[in-house]
Design a protein around this motif. Structure first.
Motif, PDB file in Angstrom:
ATOM      1  N   ALA A 248       0.510  -1.144  -0.081  1.00  0.00           N
ATOM      2  CA  ALA A 248      -0.558   0.287  -0.059  1.00  0.00           C
ATOM      3  C   ALA A 248       0.699   1.072  -0.408  1.00  0.00           C
ATOM      4  CB  ALA A 248      -1.243  -0.033   0.741  1.00  0.00           C
ATOM      5  N   PRO A 249       1.430   1.555   0.593  1.00  0.00           N
ATOM      6  CA  PRO A 249       2.582   2.558   0.886  1.00  0.00           C
ATOM      7  C   PRO A 249       3.428   3.171  -0.312  1.00  0.00           C
ATOM      8  CG  PRO A 249       2.771   1.735   2.692  1.00  0.00           C
ATOM      9  CD  PRO A 249       2.251   0.933   2.148  1.00  0.00           C
ATOM     10  N   SER A 250       3.991   1.937  -0.941  1.00  0.00           N
ATOM     11  CA  SER A 250       4.807   1.929  -2.189  1.00  0.00           C
ATOM     12  C   SER A 250       3.983   2.140  -2.628  1.00  0.00           C
ATOM     13  CB  SER A 250       5.954   0.903  -2.629  1.00  0.00           C
ATOM     14  OG  SER A 250       6.896   0.248  -0.543  1.00  0.00           O
ATOM     15  N   CYS A 251       3.270   1.725  -2.760  1.00  0.00           N
ATOM     16  CA  CYS A 251       1.867   1.494  -4.786  1.00  0.00           C
ATOM     17  C   CYS A 251       1.412   3.143  -4.712  1.00  0.00           C
ATOM     18  CB  CYS A 251       0.506   0.366  -4.275  1.00  0.00           C
ATOM     19  SG  CYS A 251      -0.141   0.988  -6.080  1.00  0.00           S
ATOM     20  N   ARG A 252       0.412   3.927  -3.352  1.00  0.00           N
ATOM     21  CA  ARG A 252      -0.070   4.654  -3.284  1.00  0.00           C
ATOM     22  C   ARG A 252       1.436   5.923  -3.508  1.00  0.00           C
ATOM     23  NH1 ARG A 252      -2.161   3.432   1.779  1.00  0.00           N
ATOM     24  NH2 ARG A 252       0.001   4.322   2.765  1.00  0.00           N
ATOM     25  N   GLY A 253       2.790   5.867  -3.847  1.00  0.00           N
ATOM     26  CA  GLY A 253       3.811   6.784  -4.298  1.00  0.00           C
ATOM     27  C   GLY A 253       3.839   6.377  -5.820  1.00  0.00           C
ATOM     28  N   CYS A 254       4.554   5.508  -5.700  1.00  0.00           N
ATOM     29  CA  CYS A 254       3.860   4.990  -7.511  1.00  0.00           C
ATOM     30  C   CYS A 254       3.494   5.839  -7.980  1.00  0.00           C
ATOM     31  CB  CYS A 254       4.375   3.097  -6.834  1.00  0.00           C
ATOM     32  SG  CYS A 254       4.334   3.246  -8.982  1.00  0.00           S
ATOM     33  N   GLU A 255       1.624   5.604  -7.778  1.00  0.00           N
ATOM     34  CA  GLU A 255       1.135   5.735  -8.534  1.00  0.00           C
ATOM     35  C   GLU A 255       0.906   7.867  -8.535  1.00  0.00           C
ATOM     36  OE1 GLU A 255      -2.145   2.047  -8.152  1.00  0.00           O
ATOM     37  OE2 GLU A 255      -2.438   3.992  -7.345  1.00  0.00           O
ATOM     38  N   GLN A 256       1.684   8.133  -7.359  1.00  0.00           N
ATOM     39  CA  GLN A 256       1.107   9.228  -7.441  1.00  0.00           C
ATOM     40  C   GLN A 256       2.185  10.200  -7.761  1.00  0.00           C
ATOM     41  OE1 GLN A 256       1.349  10.535  -2.822  1.00  0.00           O
ATOM     42  NE2 GLN A 256      -0.876   9.927  -2.420  1.00  0.00           N
ATOM     43  N   SER A 257       3.644   9.817  -8.590  1.00  0.00           N
ATOM     44  CA  SER A 257       5.499  10.419  -8.771  1.00  0.00           C
ATOM     45  C   SER A 257       4.492  10.090 -11.057  1.00  0.00           C
ATOM     46  CB  SER A 257       5.445   9.261  -8.865  1.00  0.00           C
ATOM     47  OG  SER A 257       6.134   8.099  -8.705  1.00  0.00           O
ATOM     48  N   GLY A 258       3.187   9.067 -11.051  1.00  0.00           N
ATOM     49  CA  GLY A 258       3.119   9.015 -12.114  1.00  0.00           C
ATOM     50  C   GLY A 258       2.852   7.526 -12.973  1.00  0.00           C
ATOM     51  N   GLY A 259       3.755   6.440 -12.055  1.00  0.00           N
ATOM     52  CA  GLY A 259       3.977   5.706 -12.229  1.00  0.00           C
ATOM     53  C   GLY A 259       2.612   4.695 -12.009  1.00  0.00           C
ATOM     54  N   VAL A 260       3.145   2.937 -12.537  1.00  0.00           N
ATOM     55  CA  VAL A 260       1.968   1.333 -12.856  1.00  0.00           C
ATOM     56  C   VAL A 260       2.381   1.086 -11.285  1.00  0.00           C
ATOM     57  CG1 VAL A 260       0.586   0.283 -13.605  1.00  0.00           C
ATOM     58  CG2 VAL A 260       1.359   2.656 -14.687  1.00  0.00           C
ATOM     59  N   CYS A 261       1.793   0.384 -10.876  1.00  0.00           N
ATOM     60  CA  CYS A 261       2.216  -0.338  -9.923  1.00  0.00           C
ATOM     61  C   CYS A 261       2.288  -2.146 -10.141  1.00  0.00           C
ATOM     62  CB  CYS A 261       1.556  -0.509  -8.547  1.00  0.00           C
ATOM     63  SG  CYS A 261       1.426   1.029  -7.687  1.00  0.00           S
ATOM     64  N   GLY A 262       3.376  -2.663 -10.626  1.00  0.00           N
ATOM     65  CA  GLY A 262       3.408  -3.654 -10.475  1.00  0.00           C
ATOM     66  C   GLY A 262       4.295  -4.768 -10.345  1.00  0.00           C
ATOM     67  N   TYR A 263       4.598  -6.483 -10.532  1.00  0.00           N
ATOM     68  CA  TYR A 263       5.587  -6.633  -9.348  1.00  0.00           C
ATOM     69  C   TYR A 263       6.665  -7.064 -10.672  1.00  0.00           C
ATOM     70  CZ  TYR A 263       2.023 -10.022 -11.997  1.00  0.00           C
ATOM     71  OH  TYR A 263       1.817 -10.865 -13.023  1.00  0.00           O
ATOM     72  N   ALA A 264       7.805  -8.169  -9.638  1.00  0.00           N
ATOM     73  CA  ALA A 264       8.539  -8.368 -10.794  1.00  0.00           C
ATOM     74  C   ALA A 264       9.324 -10.713 -10.413  1.00  0.00           C
ATOM     75  CB  ALA A 264      10.129  -7.546 -11.004  1.00  0.00           C
ATOM     76  N   PRO A 265       9.303 -11.122 -11.375  1.00  0.00           N
ATOM     77  CA  PRO A 265       9.155 -12.648 -11.285  1.00  0.00           C
ATOM     78  C   PRO A 265      10.522 -12.236 -11.004  1.00  0.00           C
ATOM     79  CG  PRO A 265       8.721 -12.166 -13.328  1.00  0.00           C
ATOM     80  CD  PRO A 265       8.623 -11.096 -12.461  1.00  0.00           C
ATOM     81  N   PRO A 266      11.365 -13.856  -9.483  1.00  0.00           N
ATOM     82  CA  PRO A 266      10.128 -15.178  -9.038  1.00  0.00           C
ATOM     83  C   PRO A 266       9.585 -14.869  -8.088  1.00  0.00           C
ATOM     84  CG  PRO A 266      12.627 -15.152  -8.886  1.00  0.00           C
ATOM     85  CD  PRO A 266      12.550 -13.881  -9.907  1.00  0.00           C
ATOM     86  N   ARG A 267      10.465 -13.517  -7.262  1.00  0.00           N
ATOM     87  CA  ARG A 267       9.423 -13.667  -5.998  1.00  0.00           C
ATOM     88  C   ARG A 267       8.679 -12.771  -5.927  1.00  0.00           C
ATOM     89  NH1 ARG A 267      15.450 -13.689  -2.412  1.00  0.00           N
ATOM     90  NH2 ARG A 267      15.714 -15.342  -2.770  1.00  0.00           N
TER      91      ARG A 267
END
Length: 317
Positions: A248-267
């Protein structure tokens, strides 16, 4: 002569440093994550896409990606169509309320006042998915008399207090497509409330003794006019503890900065997708650049080049 050589060596020393730095591509000092393909988008068709949903693999939450994707669709103008896929089929997502954590889908075999039809396929959810039935009302159509005798945990599935919805929807001319006459008797209709998808997580119309179904999200400004009702199946989704890390905190900051929240495999670790700038583990703000001799080298490679230049300078003196 010695002074001339020393001056030339000093010039050579600085020239070598500048050459190493200027010939290297730039990367951001924030930790970079693996690339996400295809690029994550903030819209799919008319819908705004925010966490936990994503437009493809590596976008949004890994918990939601197997179920919600943005796919190309005929008539979408190349903008895509957001769809929910379960073991019973693929359904267009028509709206999302991020504040209420509710999305609405439109099953193709669902009836409404404009178009009624027998439903050859069940509507269902996957038990392991983060979705459950939300605030919509199922109306079972063209049912047998035995439907009213069906109970779940001792309670009848048909809600007699909502029988007026049956009387309203049976004024739609489309009822004839279900093998019913115009203005059929309401005892062939059942307001299934609260709806229960059963042990298979499916709305099993055959077991319920009905030919078709409708689902109403809202009655609108004219509750007695089924032509103006809002049809669809509302689904509630949950976020808590889905990803195994504090998103939640990381994603909010990402979206507020114009980014899109995602994830990176394998973890499936969190990444912030910053478009042409790449992916970071924080947000798209505050780009501080360093130079490397290749996109995979660290800043230590720069210092190795500088130390090599210093070594040459010392040996020649």
């Amino acid at each position: 002569m010695n002074n001339f050589i020393s001056i030339n060596l000093i010039y050579f020393f600085f020239y070598l440093i500048i050459t190493v730095i200027s010939s290297a591509p730039m990367i951001k000092t924030t930790t970079f994550a693996a690339a996400v393909e295809p690029a994550c988008k903030t819209r799919c068709g008319p819908l705004e896409i925010k966490y936990p949903f994503g437009t493809g693999h590596g976008c949004g939450s890994p918990r939601f990606h197997p179920y919600v994707t943005c796919s190309a669709a005929a008539g979408s103008g190349g903008e895509g169509e957001l769809r929910l896929t379960t073991h019973t089929g693929s359904y267009q997502i028509t709206s999302i309320s991020y504040s209420d954590s509710v999305l609405t889908v439109a099953p193709p075999c669902m009836s409404n006042c404009t178009s009624m039809q027998p439903s050859p396929a069940n509507f269902g959810l996957d038990w392991a998915s983060p979705f459950q039935l939300g605030p919509s009302t199922f109306i079972l159509l063209a049912c047998s008399p035995e439907t009213y005798s069906i109970t779940v945990k001792g309670n009848p599935i048909c809600d007699p207090s909502s029988l007026y919805l049956c009387a309203d929807i049976y004024t739609c001319p489309g009822v004839v497509a279900l093998g019913l006459p115009l203005f059929p008797p309401t005892n062939t209709c059942c307001v299934y409330s609260p709806a229960n998808l059963g042990p298979e997580d499916e709305l099993d119309l055959e077991a319920l003794g009905c030919e078709g179904y409708s689902s109403v999200v809202a009655l609108g400004d004219s509750p007695t006019d089924p032509a103006r009702w809002r049809y669809g199946v509302a689904l509630k989704y949950t976020l808590g503890g889905l990803d195994g890390y504090d998103v939640a905190p990381s994603c909010r900051g990402c979206e507020q900065s114009g980014g899109v929240c995602g994830y990176a495999p394998p973890r499936n670790s969190f990444v912030c997708v910053c478009g042409k700038y790449g992916n970071t583990t924080t947000d798209c703000y505050g780009y501080h650049w360093i130079y490397t001799s290749s996109s995979v080298l660290s800043s230590g490679s720069i210092w190795q080049g500088i130390l090599a230049a210093v070594s040459v300078f010392v040996m020649l003196n």
